[in-house]
Design a protein around this motif. Sequence first.
Motif, PDB file in Angstrom:
ATOM      1  N   GLN A  59     -32.265   9.210   4.409  1.00  0.00           N
ATOM      2  CA  GLN A  59     -31.064   9.886   3.927  1.00  0.00           C
ATOM      3  C   GLN A  59     -30.437   9.206   2.707  1.00  0.00           C
ATOM      4  N   PHE A  60     -30.902   8.025   2.369  1.00  0.00           N
ATOM      5  CA  PHE A  60     -30.292   7.306   1.258  1.00  0.00           C
ATOM      6  C   PHE A  60     -30.394   8.102  -0.044  1.00  0.00           C
ATOM      7  N   ALA A  61     -29.261   8.175  -0.744  1.00  0.00           N
ATOM      8  CA  ALA A  61     -29.145   8.732  -2.104  1.00  0.00           C
ATOM      9  C   ALA A  61     -29.185  10.254  -2.166  1.00  0.00           C
ATOM     10  N   THR A  62     -29.442  10.943  -1.059  1.00  0.00           N
ATOM     11  CA  THR A  62     -29.463  12.406  -1.080  1.00  0.00           C
ATOM     12  C   THR A  62     -28.365  13.013  -0.218  1.00  0.00           C
ATOM     13  N   HIS A  63     -27.769  12.230   0.672  1.00  0.00           N
ATOM     14  CA  HIS A  63     -26.769  12.715   1.609  1.00  0.00           C
ATOM     15  C   HIS A  63     -25.401  12.119   1.279  1.00  0.00           C
ATOM     16  N   LYS A  64     -24.362  12.726   1.830  1.00  0.00           N
ATOM     17  CA  LYS A  64     -23.008  12.204   1.720  1.00  0.00           C
ATOM     18  C   LYS A  64     -22.624  11.497   3.024  1.00  0.00           C
ATOM     19  N   VAL A  65     -21.696  10.553   2.916  1.00  0.00           N
ATOM     20  CA  VAL A  65     -21.220   9.820   4.089  1.00  0.00           C
ATOM     21  C   VAL A  65     -20.107  10.608   4.770  1.00  0.00           C
TER      22      VAL A  65
ATOM     23  N   ARG B 217     -17.875   4.776  16.820  1.00  0.00           N
ATOM     24  CA  ARG B 217     -16.935   3.691  16.529  1.00  0.00           C
ATOM     25  C   ARG B 217     -16.546   3.860  15.065  1.00  0.00           C
ATOM     26  N   GLY B 218     -15.523   3.153  14.637  1.00  0.00           N
ATOM     27  CA  GLY B 218     -14.992   3.372  13.296  1.00  0.00           C
ATOM     28  C   GLY B 218     -15.911   2.971  12.168  1.00  0.00           C
ATOM     29  N   THR B 219     -16.879   2.118  12.444  1.00  0.00           N
ATOM     30  CA  THR B 219     -17.802   1.682  11.389  1.00  0.00           C
ATOM     31  C   THR B 219     -18.992   2.617  11.215  1.00  0.00           C
ATOM     32  N   TYR B 220     -19.196   3.525  12.156  1.00  0.00           N
ATOM     33  CA  TYR B 220     -20.386   4.376  12.163  1.00  0.00           C
ATOM     34  C   TYR B 220     -20.400   5.298  10.946  1.00  0.00           C
ATOM     35  N   ARG B 221     -21.542   5.382  10.285  1.00  0.00           N
ATOM     36  CA  ARG B 221     -21.723   6.234   9.119  1.00  0.00           C
ATOM     37  C   ARG B 221     -22.745   7.315   9.463  1.00  0.00           C
ATOM     38  N   GLN B 222     -22.351   8.554   9.367  1.00  0.00           N
ATOM     39  CA  GLN B 222     -23.284   9.653   9.575  1.00  0.00           C
ATOM     40  C   GLN B 222     -23.569  10.310   8.235  1.00  0.00           C
ATOM     41  N   ALA B 223     -24.831  10.614   7.985  1.00  0.00           N
ATOM     42  CA  ALA B 223     -25.244  11.194   6.709  1.00  0.00           C
ATOM     43  C   ALA B 223     -25.538  12.679   6.876  1.00  0.00           C
ATOM     44  N   TYR B 224     -24.907  13.499   6.032  1.00  0.00           N
ATOM     45  CA  TYR B 224     -25.208  14.931   5.995  1.00  0.00           C
ATOM     46  C   TYR B 224     -25.401  15.370   4.554  1.00  0.00           C
ATOM     47  N   LEU B 225     -26.309  16.311   4.362  1.00  0.00           N
ATOM     48  CA  LEU B 225     -26.462  16.910   3.044  1.00  0.00           C
ATOM     49  C   LEU B 225     -25.182  17.664   2.701  1.00  0.00           C
ATOM     50  N   PRO B 226     -24.785  17.672   1.430  1.00  0.00           N
ATOM     51  CA  PRO B 226     -23.478  18.236   1.088  1.00  0.00           C
ATOM     52  C   PRO B 226     -23.325  19.723   1.370  1.00  0.00           C
ATOM     53  N   PHE B 227     -24.434  20.454   1.500  1.00  0.00           N
ATOM     54  CA  PHE B 227     -24.307  21.888   1.782  1.00  0.00           C
ATOM     55  C   PHE B 227     -24.171  22.190   3.266  1.00  0.00           C
ATOM     56  N   ARG B 228     -24.317  21.183   4.138  1.00  0.00           N
ATOM     57  CA  ARG B 228     -24.282  21.448   5.574  1.00  0.00           C
ATOM     58  C   ARG B 228     -22.882  21.867   6.021  1.00  0.00           C
ATOM     59  N   SER B 229     -22.814  22.976   6.728  1.00  0.00           N
ATOM     60  CA  SER B 229     -21.557  23.402   7.337  1.00  0.00           C
ATOM     61  C   SER B 229     -21.764  23.866   8.766  1.00  0.00           C
ATOM     62  N   ASP B 230     -22.996  23.807   9.252  1.00  0.00           N
ATOM     63  CA  ASP B 230     -23.249  24.195  10.641  1.00  0.00           C
ATOM     64  C   ASP B 230     -22.837  23.093  11.606  1.00  0.00           C
ATOM     65  N   VAL B 231     -22.751  21.858  11.127  1.00  0.00           N
ATOM     66  CA  VAL B 231     -22.314  20.740  11.968  1.00  0.00           C
ATOM     67  C   VAL B 231     -20.786  20.702  12.001  1.00  0.00           C
ATOM     68  N   TYR B 232     -20.229  19.848  12.865  1.00  0.00           N
ATOM     69  CA  TYR B 232     -18.777  19.821  13.041  1.00  0.00           C
ATOM     70  C   TYR B 232     -18.138  18.900  12.003  1.00  0.00           C
ATOM     71  N   THR B 233     -18.096  19.394  10.778  1.00  0.00           N
ATOM     72  CA  THR B 233     -17.557  18.625   9.654  1.00  0.00           C
ATOM     73  C   THR B 233     -16.215  19.193   9.208  1.00  0.00           C
ATOM     74  N   GLY B 234     -15.297  18.298   8.867  1.00  0.00           N
ATOM     75  CA  GLY B 234     -14.005  18.637   8.285  1.00  0.00           C
ATOM     76  C   GLY B 234     -13.643  17.540   7.300  1.00  0.00           C
ATOM     77  N   PHE B 235     -12.366  17.335   7.062  1.00  0.00           N
ATOM     78  CA  PHE B 235     -11.990  16.302   6.081  1.00  0.00           C
ATOM     79  C   PHE B 235     -10.487  16.070   6.108  1.00  0.00           C
ATOM     80  N   ARG B 236     -10.089  14.938   5.512  1.00  0.00           N
ATOM     81  CA  ARG B 236      -8.694  14.682   5.183  1.00  0.00           C
ATOM     82  C   ARG B 236      -8.656  14.268   3.711  1.00  0.00           C
ATOM     83  N   THR B 237      -7.485  14.221   3.124  1.00  0.00           N
ATOM     84  CA  THR B 237      -7.389  14.018   1.680  1.00  0.00           C
ATOM     85  C   THR B 237      -6.555  12.790   1.340  1.00  0.00           C
ATOM     86  N   CYS B 238      -6.709  12.350   0.111  1.00  0.00           N
ATOM     87  CA  CYS B 238      -5.924  11.247  -0.449  1.00  0.00           C
ATOM     88  C   CYS B 238      -5.111  11.736  -1.641  1.00  0.00           C
ATOM     89  N   ALA B 239      -3.995  11.064  -1.895  1.00  0.00           N
ATOM     90  CA  ALA B 239      -3.223  11.330  -3.115  1.00  0.00           C
ATOM     91  C   ALA B 239      -3.993  10.848  -4.324  1.00  0.00           C
TER      92      ALA B 239
END
Length: 448
Positions: free
Chosen positions: A405-411, A425-447
């Motif tokens: 998944q290195f270099a082709t996926h987003k964290v 746990r809080g350190t866990y990194r899951q890699a998904y391709l940026p077009f994936r929306s079938d998985v349970y992905t959401g987000f929060r934002t920064c100023a």
Amino acid sequence: MDTDAQKQSLLDELELARARTGQLVTSLPADKLNVPYHPGVNPPLWEMGHAAFFYEVFVFNLLDGTPSYDPSMDDLWDSFHVEHQDRWRADLFPGRQKTLEYFHTIYDRVAERIRSRALTDRELYLYRYAIYHQNMHIESLIWCRQTVGYPVPPDYRGDRPAPGEAISGDAQVPAGRWLIGMPGESDAFATDDFAFDAEKPRFEVELPAFAISRTPVSNREFLAFVEDGGYRRPELWSFGGRKWLATEQDVQRVHGAGAPMLRTPEHPLYWRWHNGVWQERVFDRWLPLAMEAPVTHISYWEAEAFCTWAGRRLPTEYEWEVAALGNRPGEPFRRYPWGNEVPDASRADMDARAMARNPVFDYAAGDSPFGCRQMVGSVWEWTCNEFLPYDGFKVDMYPFMSTLQFATHKVTKGGSCATSSNLIRGTYRQAYLPFRSDVYTGFRTCAL
């Protein structure tokens, strides 16, 4: 933890993984075990056989040198030997009964090995690796049901175990030096903590002050973007986002409205406007859109476009981890936002219990040191980073857990409502391709 306690913990986790996998498969009628081909999911019976095969490879083959249960099936259960589309070929695989026999035979053998052998650090590590790998596939089995519209998983309760009072705004994180990741510099088989190779080795990072939203983006907030024509305004989308929009539309024209997962994007994947109200498909049912719940099944490109529209940005993965854990050099280390107590239903939406249908301000007991809520569970949260190794990265026993998944996926970070509570746990990194929306992905934002 003493050896007997470690053994009992392994046996408990093994049995729970066996039970949950078995329920996710046997609760479906036989005619639904070979789901329609879809690039993002595997047939449930293949998932079950693959999980058992992983124990064979990393416990019996690696530690004991024993032959496989059925060597003729090794290539077919191995995800690196059987192409994705071939996993749907009923003529290549045993049926339900034989797969169940194989599955339970392997689990019985693993349990007996744990009970009857001395437990070395290496064996403890490999047992954990195989159990946690299976829990990843439990999450895959859950999103398979969502993708193809099957009934809710057996663990689903649809309740609201930890109501909270509404919160909003940003958490302010001061500038400083922070710890990122898990130990791994000296001992890959450390018994105190388990971590996958992409989480290691731990390092220090200096960050400027930043402001991050206290909650994930809600359906109500994302609906404002939809109703403002967000999907029809190219100026809000990056080159990659515009390409994703065009690709979805082109495939829709070629394959028609029935093409799985593909549609002309005007709203999130499982939303619809029906009889004057917004609805969301939750497994096999259309339900009213839960306005205060976190928006789910969002691709990276949709999250990025929303941020542009809102005058915000996605966090970096380091910012996300600092906001979630707040680990500083020389201070006690936190595995979870609230400390080191294991996750439960008062702190996080996990284990397929509520499926991200509860408000973003629930689960106050899971708040991070900076007051950020639901940073574990609910939705995998997109960050702006590519999935790359940390400095000093070393491949663990399974060479393909991270490297492909290195270099082709987003964290993404934080786990989801479908993630097993013993995995995240809080350190866990899951890699998904940026077009994936079938998985349970959401987000929060920064100023900005």
